[in-house]
Design a protein around this motif. Structure first.
Motif, PDB file in Angstrom:
ATOM      1  N   GLU A  58       0.813  -1.214   0.000  1.00  0.00           N
ATOM      2  CA  GLU A  58       0.000   0.000   0.000  1.00  0.00           C
ATOM      3  C   GLU A  58       0.853   1.274   0.000  1.00  0.00           C
ATOM      4  OE1 GLU A  58      -1.536   1.218   4.213  1.00  0.00           O
ATOM      5  OE2 GLU A  58      -1.775  -0.959   4.040  1.00  0.00           O
ATOM      6  N   ASN A  59       2.116   1.171   0.393  1.00  0.00           N
ATOM      7  CA  ASN A  59       3.041   2.306   0.320  1.00  0.00           C
ATOM      8  C   ASN A  59       3.864   2.284  -0.963  1.00  0.00           C
ATOM      9  OD1 ASN A  59       2.281   3.379   2.822  1.00  0.00           O
ATOM     10  ND2 ASN A  59       3.791   2.155   3.926  1.00  0.00           N
ATOM     11  N   ALA A  60       4.322   1.095  -1.343  1.00  0.00           N
ATOM     12  CA  ALA A  60       5.192   0.981  -2.516  1.00  0.00           C
ATOM     13  C   ALA A  60       4.491   1.459  -3.781  1.00  0.00           C
ATOM     14  CB  ALA A  60       5.660  -0.461  -2.693  1.00  0.00           C
ATOM     15  N   GLN A  61       3.214   1.108  -3.942  1.00  0.00           N
ATOM     16  CA  GLN A  61       2.529   1.455  -5.191  1.00  0.00           C
ATOM     17  C   GLN A  61       2.401   2.961  -5.381  1.00  0.00           C
ATOM     18  OE1 GLN A  61      -0.751  -0.901  -6.534  1.00  0.00           O
ATOM     19  NE2 GLN A  61       0.040  -2.792  -5.664  1.00  0.00           N
ATOM     20  N   PRO A  62       1.853   3.715  -4.417  1.00  0.00           N
ATOM     21  CA  PRO A  62       1.805   5.169  -4.627  1.00  0.00           C
ATOM     22  C   PRO A  62       3.185   5.824  -4.616  1.00  0.00           C
ATOM     23  CG  PRO A  62       0.933   4.591  -2.452  1.00  0.00           C
ATOM     24  CD  PRO A  62       1.101   3.311  -3.205  1.00  0.00           C
ATOM     25  N   ALA A  63       4.150   5.238  -3.910  1.00  0.00           N
ATOM     26  CA  ALA A  63       5.492   5.820  -3.870  1.00  0.00           C
ATOM     27  C   ALA A  63       6.166   5.744  -5.234  1.00  0.00           C
ATOM     28  CB  ALA A  63       6.346   5.108  -2.821  1.00  0.00           C
ATOM     29  N   ILE A  64       6.073   4.604  -5.879  1.00  0.00           N
ATOM     30  CA  ILE A  64       6.683   4.432  -7.207  1.00  0.00           C
ATOM     31  C   ILE A  64       6.018   5.380  -8.199  1.00  0.00           C
ATOM     32  CG2 ILE A  64       6.926   2.796  -9.121  1.00  0.00           C
ATOM     33  CD1 ILE A  64       7.093   0.606  -6.827  1.00  0.00           C
ATOM     34  N   THR A 112      -4.877   9.410  -8.465  1.00  0.00           N
ATOM     35  CA  THR A 112      -4.000   8.272  -8.752  1.00  0.00           C
ATOM     36  C   THR A 112      -3.394   7.720  -7.468  1.00  0.00           C
ATOM     37  OG1 THR A 112      -3.445   9.346 -10.844  1.00  0.00           O
ATOM     38  CG2 THR A 112      -2.120   7.443 -10.219  1.00  0.00           C
ATOM     39  N   ALA A 113      -2.951   8.610  -6.589  1.00  0.00           N
ATOM     40  CA  ALA A 113      -2.355   8.179  -5.321  1.00  0.00           C
ATOM     41  C   ALA A 113      -3.365   7.408  -4.478  1.00  0.00           C
ATOM     42  CB  ALA A 113      -1.834   9.392  -4.553  1.00  0.00           C
ATOM     43  N   ARG A 114      -4.584   7.925  -4.391  1.00  0.00           N
ATOM     44  CA  ARG A 114      -5.608   7.257  -3.579  1.00  0.00           C
ATOM     45  C   ARG A 114      -5.998   5.905  -4.183  1.00  0.00           C
ATOM     46  NH1 ARG A 114      -7.431  12.795  -2.582  1.00  0.00           N
ATOM     47  NH2 ARG A 114      -8.707  12.746  -4.471  1.00  0.00           N
ATOM     48  N   LEU A 115      -6.120   5.840  -5.502  1.00  0.00           N
ATOM     49  CA  LEU A 115      -6.456   4.572  -6.146  1.00  0.00           C
ATOM     50  C   LEU A 115      -5.368   3.524  -5.916  1.00  0.00           C
ATOM     51  CD1 LEU A 115      -7.955   5.741  -9.569  1.00  0.00           C
ATOM     52  CD2 LEU A 115      -9.170   4.488  -7.763  1.00  0.00           C
ATOM     53  N   GLY A 120      -3.226  -1.307  -3.434  1.00  0.00           N
ATOM     54  CA  GLY A 120      -2.245  -2.011  -2.616  1.00  0.00           C
ATOM     55  C   GLY A 120      -2.878  -2.696  -1.424  1.00  0.00           C
ATOM     56  N   GLN A 121      -3.773  -1.992  -0.745  1.00  0.00           N
ATOM     57  CA  GLN A 121      -4.461  -2.574   0.410  1.00  0.00           C
ATOM     58  C   GLN A 121      -5.332  -3.755  -0.012  1.00  0.00           C
ATOM     59  OE1 GLN A 121      -6.486   0.993   1.694  1.00  0.00           O
ATOM     60  NE2 GLN A 121      -4.982   1.419   3.309  1.00  0.00           N
ATOM     61  N   ALA A 122      -6.037  -3.594  -1.127  1.00  0.00           N
ATOM     62  CA  ALA A 122      -6.940  -4.639  -1.591  1.00  0.00           C
ATOM     63  C   ALA A 122      -6.169  -5.891  -2.022  1.00  0.00           C
ATOM     64  CB  ALA A 122      -7.789  -4.115  -2.751  1.00  0.00           C
ATOM     65  N   MET A 123      -5.047  -5.687  -2.698  1.00  0.00           N
ATOM     66  CA  MET A 123      -4.254  -6.827  -3.149  1.00  0.00           C
ATOM     67  C   MET A 123      -3.603  -7.540  -1.970  1.00  0.00           C
ATOM     68  SD  MET A 123      -2.631  -5.118  -6.611  1.00  0.00           S
ATOM     69  CE  MET A 123      -2.024  -6.569  -7.469  1.00  0.00           C
ATOM     70  N   GLN A 124      -3.188  -6.759  -0.958  1.00  0.00           N
ATOM     71  CA  GLN A 124      -2.555  -7.359   0.218  1.00  0.00           C
ATOM     72  C   GLN A 124      -3.548  -8.189   1.017  1.00  0.00           C
ATOM     73  OE1 GLN A 124       0.876  -7.206   1.430  1.00  0.00           O
ATOM     74  NE2 GLN A 124      -0.186  -8.943   2.358  1.00  0.00           N
ATOM     75  N   SER A 125      -4.787  -7.711   1.126  1.00  0.00           N
ATOM     76  CA  SER A 125      -5.767  -8.375   1.981  1.00  0.00           C
ATOM     77  C   SER A 125      -6.545  -9.477   1.261  1.00  0.00           C
ATOM     78  CB  SER A 125      -6.755  -7.341   2.545  1.00  0.00           C
ATOM     79  OG  SER A 125      -7.486  -6.718   1.506  1.00  0.00           O
ATOM     80  N   VAL A 198       7.655 -11.152  -2.087  1.00  0.00           N
ATOM     81  CA  VAL A 198       6.400 -10.399  -2.134  1.00  0.00           C
ATOM     82  C   VAL A 198       5.463 -10.934  -1.064  1.00  0.00           C
ATOM     83  CG1 VAL A 198       6.590  -9.830  -4.585  1.00  0.00           C
ATOM     84  CG2 VAL A 198       5.455 -11.946  -3.904  1.00  0.00           C
ATOM     85  N   SER A 199       4.503 -10.115  -0.698  1.00  0.00           N
ATOM     86  CA  SER A 199       3.627 -10.475   0.412  1.00  0.00           C
ATOM     87  C   SER A 199       2.282 -11.028  -0.044  1.00  0.00           C
ATOM     88  CB  SER A 199       3.394  -9.237   1.290  1.00  0.00           C
ATOM     89  OG  SER A 199       2.950  -8.150   0.496  1.00  0.00           O
ATOM     90  N   ALA A 200       2.063 -11.105  -1.361  1.00  0.00           N
ATOM     91  CA  ALA A 200       0.800 -11.630  -1.873  1.00  0.00           C
ATOM     92  C   ALA A 200       1.009 -12.124  -3.304  1.00  0.00           C
ATOM     93  CB  ALA A 200      -0.279 -10.550  -1.833  1.00  0.00           C
ATOM     94  N   PRO A 201       0.134 -13.021  -3.779  1.00  0.00           N
ATOM     95  CA  PRO A 201       0.261 -13.566  -5.136  1.00  0.00           C
ATOM     96  C   PRO A 201      -0.465 -12.685  -6.163  1.00  0.00           C
ATOM     97  CG  PRO A 201      -1.457 -14.736  -3.963  1.00  0.00           C
ATOM     98  CD  PRO A 201      -0.909 -13.721  -2.998  1.00  0.00           C
ATOM     99  N   PHE A 202       0.221 -11.677  -6.652  1.00  0.00           N
ATOM    100  CA  PHE A 202      -0.387 -10.711  -7.552  1.00  0.00           C
ATOM    101  C   PHE A 202      -0.671 -11.314  -8.927  1.00  0.00           C
ATOM    102  CE2 PHE A 202       2.613  -7.957  -4.938  1.00  0.00           C
ATOM    103  CZ  PHE A 202       1.665  -7.704  -3.963  1.00  0.00           C
TER     104      PHE A 202
END
Length: 311
Positions: A58-64, A112-115, A120-125, A198-202
Motif C-alpha cells: 500500500e506504500n510501494a505502489q503510490p510511492a513508485i 491516482t495516489a488514492r487509487l 495495494g491494500q486490496a491486493m494485500q488483503s 512479495v507479500s501476496a500472489p499478484f
C-alpha cells in the motif's frame, strides 16, 4: 515514434526522489500533494525508510507512482519537454499503468495516489499472508512457463502473472503450487526458479476480491480523456477509450501483465524509442524484446537535462 513507460512494484528503494526534491520545487510539490491526498507522510518513508514500511504494497505502489510523476513534472516544467509533444504513446508495468494514465491526464495526481493505495491494500488483503507466493522463472519463455504452471497446480492456483521478456516469466498462486513449480523447473528445461520477496500472489485468480474492490472504486472514478494512447497490460494493445481502459484496470488485478507482447506490439507499430521515467527496471527488458530500439532511463537531474538537450 517515442513511447514513455513507467515501472511497477519492485523498483522502490529508500532514498527514492530525494535528489529530485532537493533540486526542484516542482518535484517537492508532487510529493507534498501525494502526502496530502493520502493524509500520510509517504514522502518521509520514501526518503528515510524504514525499508519494510516502503515495501508494504500500500506504500510501494503510490510511492513508485509519485517518484515517476515527479520525474515527469521536472522534465516538463523545469526543462520544458512536454510528454504530449515529444511522446506518441505511454505504457506501464502493473501499477505503472496507473502512473501512465496520470501522465496523460486521465487521472489527476491525488486521485491516482488514492487509487493505488486502495489497490495495494486490496491486493494485500485478498489472500492471507503466507498462503500465496510468486516466483520468477529465469530462462523460461511463455510456453514453457505455462506448461510448468499447469503441471505444478495439482488442484491449486498456479498461473502466469508476468510475461516480462523472452527469458523471464513470473508465476503466481498458492504457495504450495509455486514451491512445486520451483522444484520442477529442470524437468521443463527452465534454468532456474526464484521465489520472490512479495507479500501476496499478484496477477492471478486469487486476487479476485481485490479486483472487486477496484471495480467499485473505479465505478466512482472513471478515467478521463487520454492525451496519448496507452498500451494496456492485459491486452498488449493500444487503448484510447477511457471506458474501455476502466474495465481493463479491473481485469488487470487478476490478469497477466503482457509486457513482452506490449513492447513487441509497440515496436511493430513503429515505436523505435522507449523512455523509462523514474526507474531502470523496464529498460533491460525492452532491450531483450526490441534490441534495435533506442532506450533511456530518466531518474536523476543529469538524465533529465541530457534528455532535454537531445530534443
Amino acid at each position: 515514434m517515442r513511447a514513455f513507460v513507467f515501472p511497477g512494484q519492485g523498483s522502490q528503494k529508500v532514498g527514492m526522489g530525494v535528489e529530485l526534491a532537493e533540486a526542484s520545487a516542482v518535484a517537492r510539490a508532487v510529493f507534498e500533494e501525494v502526502d496530502e491526498a493520502l493524509s500520510h507522510k509517504l514522502s518521509a518513508i520514501m526518503r528515510e525508510g524504514p525499508e519494510d514500511q516502503l515495501t508494504l504494497t500500500e506504500n510501494a505502489q503510490p510511492a513508485i507512482m509519485a517518484n515517476a510523476i515527479a520525474t515527469l513534472r521536472v522534465l516538463e516544467e523545469d526543462f520544458g519537454v512536454k510528454l504530449a509533444e515529444v511522446g506518441d504513446c505511454v505504457a506501464g508495468h502493473s501499477l505503472g499503468e496507473y502512473t501512465a494514465l496520470c501522465a496523460v491526464g486521465a487521472f489527476d495526481l491525488a486521485t491516482t495516489a488514492r487509487l493505488l493505495k486502495l489497490r495495494g491494500q486490496a491486493m494485500q488483503s485478498a489472500v492471507p499472508v503466507g498462503e500465496g507466493a510468486m516466483a520468477a522463472l529465469l530462462g523460461a519463455d511463455i510456453d514453457t512457463a505455462t506448461a510448468l504452471a499447469a503441471a505444478a497446480a495439482q488442484g491449486q492456483v498456479c498461473e502466469v502473472a508476468n510475461d516480462n521478456d523472452p527469458g523471464q516469466v513470473v508465476i503466481s498462486g498458492h504457495k504450495g503450487a509455486i514451491e512445486r513449480a520451483i522444484a520442477m523447473v529442470k524437468d521443463h528445461g527452465i534454468k532456474r526458479g526464484v521465489l520472490l520477496p512479495v507479500s501476496a500472489p499478484f496477477h492471478c485468480s486469487l486476487m479476485q476480491p481485490a479486483a472487486d474492490r477496484m471495480a467499485e472504486a473505479l465505478a466512482e472514478t472513471s478515467p478521463g480523456a487520454l492525451a496519448l494512447p496507452l498500451y494496456a497490460n492485459v491486452t498488449a494493445s493500444k487503448v484510447t477509450d477511457p471506458e474501455e481502459e476502466r474495465a481493463l484496470l479491473v481485469e488487470q488485478v487478476t490478469g497477466r501483465v503482457r509486457w513482452r507482447e506490449s513492447v513487441a506490439n509497440m515496436h511493430a507499430d513503429g515505436f523505435a524509442s522507449f523512455v523509462e521515467l523514474g526507474g531502470k527496471v523496464l529498460t533491460p527488458m525492452i532491450r531483450k524484446i526490441a534490441d534495435e530500439a533506442e532506450t533511456a532511463s530518466l531518474i536523476a537531474m543529469e538524465h533529465l537535462e541530457a534528455f532535454a538537450k537531445s530534443m
